[in-house]
Design a protein around this motif. Structure first.
Motif, PDB file in Angstrom:
ATOM      1  N   CYS A  50     119.639  16.582  40.306  1.00  0.00           N
ATOM      2  CA  CYS A  50     118.026  16.127  40.587  1.00  0.00           C
ATOM      3  C   CYS A  50     117.200  17.309  40.113  1.00  0.00           C
ATOM      4  N   LEU A  53     117.118  17.000  36.237  1.00  0.00           N
ATOM      5  CA  LEU A  53     116.060  15.581  35.868  1.00  0.00           C
ATOM      6  C   LEU A  53     114.771  16.138  36.234  1.00  0.00           C
ATOM      7  N   SER A  58     108.158  13.706  33.485  1.00  0.00           N
ATOM      8  CA  SER A  58     108.328  12.324  33.981  1.00  0.00           C
ATOM      9  C   SER A  58     108.520  11.324  32.959  1.00  0.00           C
ATOM     10  N   ARG A  61     111.950  11.128  31.344  1.00  0.00           N
ATOM     11  CA  ARG A  61     113.186  10.821  32.445  1.00  0.00           C
ATOM     12  C   ARG A  61     114.144   9.820  31.864  1.00  0.00           C
ATOM     13  N   THR A  96     116.734   7.930  39.442  1.00  0.00           N
ATOM     14  CA  THR A  96     115.294   8.539  39.737  1.00  0.00           C
ATOM     15  C   THR A  96     114.793   7.922  41.059  1.00  0.00           C
ATOM     16  N   LEU A 103     112.219  10.789  42.019  1.00  0.00           N
ATOM     17  CA  LEU A 103     111.320  11.359  40.695  1.00  0.00           C
ATOM     18  C   LEU A 103     110.622  10.094  40.199  1.00  0.00           C
ATOM     19  N   THR A 105     108.911   8.256  37.115  1.00  0.00           N
ATOM     20  CA  THR A 105     109.156   8.258  35.872  1.00  0.00           C
ATOM     21  C   THR A 105     107.750   7.516  35.233  1.00  0.00           C
ATOM     22  N   GLY A 110     110.722   2.680  37.794  1.00  0.00           N
ATOM     23  CA  GLY A 110     111.750   3.031  37.647  1.00  0.00           C
ATOM     24  C   GLY A 110     112.160   2.754  36.249  1.00  0.00           C
TER      25      GLY A 110
END
Length: 118
Positions: A50, A53, A58, A61, A96, A103, A105, A110
Motif C-alpha cells: 500500500c 502504491l 493517483s 495507479r 486500490t 487509495l 485512482t 477504481g
C-alpha cells in the motif's frame, strides 16, 4: 524532452513497478492452490504494498498495477489453479479499493482491465 509525469515505469511509476504488491497479490489471489484457496499474506507485506502504491500519483495507479503484473523483466507465472489472468484481475481491480489499500485512482472509480496497459 521527457515528460517525467508520464505514467510509465522509471517516470511517474517506479521501476520496477510495485515489487511488494506483486509479491502480495499472488498468495492473495492464488493461496496454496487446490482446495486451500486464497490466503491472507503478512500484514507487513500489505502495508508495504500500500505504501508503494500510495507513492504513485493517483492518476497513474491503474497503469502501475498493469505494468507490475505484465512486467517485461519478470512476467507473471501461471500456477496450478491460478492463472496469470486471475492474478492480474485481482491486482488491477482490487488493490486500490477500500478493503485493500483504499487509495483513489482515476475520477469515477477504481481500476479496470480496460484502463491498464497490457
Amino acid at each position: 524532452t521527457v515528460d517525467v509525469t508520464a505514467c510509465a515505469p522509471g517516470l511517474a511509476i517506479p521501476a520496477p513497478p510495485l515489487p511488494t504488491c506483486r509479491t502480495f497479490a499472488r498468495p492473495r489471489t492464488c493461496g496454496l492452490g487446490g482446495p486451500y484457496g486464497p490466503v491472507d499474506p503478512s500484514p507487513v507485506l500489505k502495508q508495504r504494498c500500500c505504501r508503494e502504491l500510495a507513492a504513485v500519483p493517483s492518476r497513474c495507479r491503474c497503469a502501475a498495477l498493469g505494468f507490475m503484473m505484465d512486467g517485461v523483466d519478470a512476467p507473471l507465472q501461471d500456477f496450478r489453479g491460478c492463472t496469470r489472468e486471475m492474478q492480474r484481475i485481482y491486482a488491477v481491480s482490487r488493490l486500490t479499493r477500500a478493503a485493500e489499500c483504499n487509495l483513489p485512482t482515476i475520477p469515477g472509480g477504481g481500476c479496470h482491465l480496460s484502463n491498464s496497459p497490457r
